[in-house]
Every structure is written in C-alpha cells, then in structure tokens.
Design a protein around this motif. Sequence first.
Motif, short mmCIF file in Angstrom:
data_model
loop_
_atom_site.label_atom_id
_atom_site.label_comp_id
_atom_site.label_asym_id
_atom_site.label_seq_id
_atom_site.Cartn_x
_atom_site.Cartn_y
_atom_site.Cartn_z
N LYS A 183 -45.41 8.94 -75.25
CA LYS A 183 -45.92 7.62 -74.87
C LYS A 183 -45.74 7.38 -73.38
O LYS A 183 -46.58 6.73 -72.74
CB LYS A 183 -45.19 6.55 -75.68
N PHE A 184 -44.64 7.90 -72.82
CA PHE A 184 -44.42 7.74 -71.38
C PHE A 184 -45.50 8.47 -70.58
O PHE A 184 -46.04 7.93 -69.61
CB PHE A 184 -43.03 8.26 -71.01
N GLU A 186 -48.47 9.15 -71.59
CA GLU A 186 -49.72 8.40 -71.77
C GLU A 186 -49.75 7.18 -70.85
O GLU A 186 -50.80 6.87 -70.27
CB GLU A 186 -49.87 7.97 -73.23
N SER A 187 -48.62 6.50 -70.73
CA SER A 187 -48.59 5.30 -69.89
C SER A 187 -48.73 5.66 -68.41
O SER A 187 -49.36 4.92 -67.65
CB SER A 187 -47.29 4.51 -70.13
N ALA A 190 -52.35 6.44 -67.89
CA ALA A 190 -53.12 5.19 -67.90
C ALA A 190 -52.96 4.45 -66.59
O ALA A 190 -53.94 3.96 -66.00
CB ALA A 190 -52.67 4.32 -69.07
N ALA A 191 -51.73 4.36 -66.10
CA ALA A 191 -51.48 3.67 -64.83
C ALA A 191 -52.17 4.38 -63.68
O ALA A 191 -52.74 3.74 -62.79
CB ALA A 191 -49.97 3.59 -64.57
N SER A 355 -56.12 11.42 -70.25
CA SER A 355 -55.72 10.03 -70.41
C SER A 355 -56.30 9.45 -71.70
O SER A 355 -57.25 9.99 -72.28
CB SER A 355 -56.20 9.19 -69.22
N LYS A 356 -55.74 8.36 -72.15
CA LYS A 356 -56.11 7.78 -73.44
C LYS A 356 -57.58 7.35 -73.48
O LYS A 356 -58.25 7.50 -74.50
CB LYS A 356 -55.21 6.59 -73.76
#
Length: 389
Positions: A183-184, A186-187, A190-191, A355-356
């Motif tokens: 999740k990190f 992915e974040s 995303a950022a 990325s997501k």
Amino acid sequence: MQQKSELPEGWKSVSLGELVQPSKEKIEPSENPNLKYVGLEHIESHKCQIKGYGFSVDIKSTKTMFHRGDVLYGKLRPYLNKVCVPNFDGVCSTDILVFNATSNLNNYYLMRFLSTPNVVDYASNNSSGVQLPRINFQKLSSYTVPLPPLSEQHRIVSAIEALFARLDATNEKLDRVQEILKKFRESVLAAACEGRLTEVWREENQGIEFKVDILDSIDLGSSVDSEVIIDEFNLPDTWKWTTVDSIGHVKGGKRLQKGSNLVNYDTSYPYLRAGNLKNGTVEGEILYLQQNDYNQISKYTISSSDVYITIVGACIGDSGIVPEEYDGANLTENAAKVCDLHGVFNQYLALVFRSKIIQDQIQNQTAGGHPTLKDGVCFGPPARLLGDR
C-alpha cells in the motif's frame, strides 16, 4: 543415508518398526457412513494439520480406520511425507499409514520426527514406482528413531509447539508488513503521478519557466473515459494529460515458430519471456534463441530506452525497463513495448504504468479466465504520463 549421532543420556535408538506398526484396522463405508474421510489431499503438511475432509458415505471401497491422536503419514507422491495427528475418529486412504498411540510414545513427538528433513530425504530416496512412487513400511521401518524418555518427549513437544506458535505469529506480522509495504508503494506512485511528490520542489522553483512546447503539441482527444479520469484528479498547472499512443508507439513481441526450442546457453540472442519481466527489470533464468529461430523473429526486439508491459497471465500489467545488457533482446508475444518515446522519460512512464490509475484501466480491459489485454487496448484509454518539464 541415515546419519548417526551421540544421544543424550537416557535416550535410546530404536527402529521405527520396533516403535510402531501400521494399523490394520479396516472398515467398510456402509458400517458407519457418518465417519469423516481423510485423503492425502486433506493433510496440510507444513502445519501438520487436516485442512478438510470428506465423508465415508461417498467412499465405495474398504478404508483404514484411525482414531483421535493417531499419526497419519502419507506414503504416496506427490503427498509423500505429509503427516498429521487428527483430533477426531475417521477413515483414511490406504495410501496413508496409520500409527496408533502407544504407552511409551508421545505421538506428537513421532509426528514432528517424521517431518524432519532427514526422514523426508530418506523416504523420498527409498520410494519406488514410476508414475506414483511410494514408500513401503518395510523400508521405512528400518529408520532409526532417537527416543527420549516419555516425560522428555512431552517437554520437547511443548517446546516445539511454543516455538512454532511464535513463528506463525511472526509470519502473520510479516504478511501484514508486506501488505503495508504494498500500500505504501501504491501511495508513493499515486503521489508521484498526481504531482504531490514534487509539490515542494515546484514551490521552490516557481520562477523557473518550464518548457511545455512538447506538451502543448500533444492532444488528448475526445474520449469519454478520459473525461471521467480527468475529473478525478487535480493536476498541477504545468502538467498535461495525454494518451500512450500520443507519446510513443506500441508494438508487440513475437511468438516462437512451431517446433522452435529455447536453449539455456548463451547464443548471443536472449529471449525475454513474461516470467523474466518483473519488478521493473529483468529477472530469473534467461533462455536463448538458436540462430535459425533468431533469423525468423529478429525484428521483434526491445531496447533499454523502451518501456515493457506484460499483456498476458497472472502478472499482467507489470512494466519496467530492460537493463543495458539486454538491449536488443527478443521479446515474448506475451508482452508489449512502448518505443520511439518523445516528451516523456521512459523510467517515469514505467512507474506510471505501475500506478493504480493505470493498473485499474488495465484490469478493466482484460478478458477471459486467463487475463489478456485485447489487442493492446489498454494503451488507448488515457494515461497520465507527463510531469513538469
């Protein structure tokens, strides 16, 4: 070959055949249709547990009876060395040896002993049969068992269970850590792809005039999907939206010709399979094309300046850059490349693909039980590709 070692005081060496004998208690299914049935497939070997069971009412032939606390040992490959102690009475496959509990033996000690690497290797090396090799008890019975006093067996079992419980707890924590790390990542992606990762940098460089002439020359076009995606995000003023085919060309790899075989020695013609394309780079064993095969698919190569993306299989959507050493390698038909890039940094594009927002588009475009990108259409919907320049 079995290794011998000096035993602690009070211990003794006995053969498995002297310690236990397989149960000969049989039962017809019709005699007790409510008994639970355990097959080889029901034993979860690494945990020494039963993960499921059937019912003897469905079984048509005579089976071996077992009781709560007995040791069940799988003697047939691919289930050889599967072992457990059930907490219920039932019947089992005849390819499972049943060892009844005895007064001088803690059956959990026997279960753990049968799971040790030396016993596993011995059983594997002494099994016989072509299609489904199995170990017979006559061979297994000669294996020497180091037998401590019964009270010490109890202490050993308790110590093992306590240590394994801590290991299981640690594994659960590691699984949670892996999920947190996923999740990190992915974040972070995303950022990065939404401009938040470089927000401070832009504020510190407000006086710099960015070169946006290339960006301005790229037209997003009129896609319904693009409008939906654009509405979800607020990009920085200096960023643009675009599609993949606006900043490069998408080309596929090539399937080997029928009858062609890859080799594991270096012919100077590496062939990158989908399994090699992982974690943004090339991993695993590399196989090579032979000269005649290379001549037929020599045009289907990938450069270290391109971006690869897998388009078939469980790892569909993996993307990255091939290292310099594989520049010019032939590419599998299970992957595509984005080449002739302009207006975008290839490493940035590879990160965006992971990325997501892009992964969601890819998943929406897959079809069938075995995921496949239909004609590469995942490259048609818009991808947020270009940052500050």
